[in-house]
Scaffold this active site. Sequence first.
Site: not given
Length: 375
Positions: A295-296
């Site tokens: 996600r980052g």
Amino acid sequence: MSSTAIASSSSKHSTRRAVFPFTAIVGQEEMKLALLLNVIDPKIGGVMIMGDRGTGKSTTIRALADVLPEIEVVAGDPFNSHPTDLSLMGDEVKQRVESGEAVETSHKKVAMIDLPLGATEDRVCGTIDIERALSEGVKAFEPGLLAQANRGILYVDEVNLLDDHLVDVLLDSAASGWNTVEREGISIRHPARFVLVGSGNPEEGELRPQLLDRFGLHAEIRTVKDPTLRVEIVEQRSAFDQDPDSFLTSYKTQQDELQQKLISAQNLLPSVTIDHDLKIKISQVCSELDVDGLRGDIVTNRTAKALAALEGRNEVTVDDIRRVIVMALRHRLRKDPLESIDSGYKVQKVFSQVFGLADPEEAMQNGAGQPAGVR
């Protein structure tokens, strides 16, 4: 949140409650930028705003909804269905459009839905009237807050005090863009594409890391310390309270300019590119920070593109990444619920090393972590 069929948001202040103008808000640049970028690309995944009480969180979010361009909706539809985009239509409207039926449209302000702390799952997701469904053979559905928030903003104040199960429901809908309600073998789903904004005071507790990770960005705000700025904030608020119409008129040009800037950014976003080498370096930063999952990486890429679009460019620069990477990663470093969220220094340090900047403190002084807002 489509920019098609834009209607002017000129002075209708006499017919609706006056809202403090977004462009008049002093300071809190990180929060303002995080909100604007989520409006340009809702797929960033929303923003978690943590900060002291009385720092203007709610005022800023309401101001954002007010400055957004009006959207075209199918008249009388409870889901704010888009008249041409199938992914933003409820099933009933979709069937009508696919069968060639003309649908009546209207324009409305972008919805800003407040989710109260005491809300039940039925209130949030909606309910199915089983008795009517069985007796009349129709899927009788009472829409909830997620239906009202479609193509708008869903604001949860003190989200860190909300039941974890409800937070899960909100995050699932925000991520998928759909809300599904199932009861007694009957299933109904509707579009729920909204910008999720959560706010809270860290003194009252943090969200679990697993939930926090699913917010796209994390903005930190602090009480302004500079006496001059504090006086400016007080004077702005006093002027607005004394004569809202005159105050709004004085900021109308800036509000219109910001609205047009957002529309242009939404239109430009699909053509914004990011160099492959920069993507590699973003992922290297995430890897060296031991960020769980991807996600980052995804959010940093999306947010940097949205920033480039906001500033009218179609190519992401290293400076774009530097200005958003702290917001995209700081809340993903916390593995233990008892840990505090990194202020950003750790992210900046690794970013500076990977991107070949000499010193993270020098990078901070040059503007990293202090995003340029819109004033």
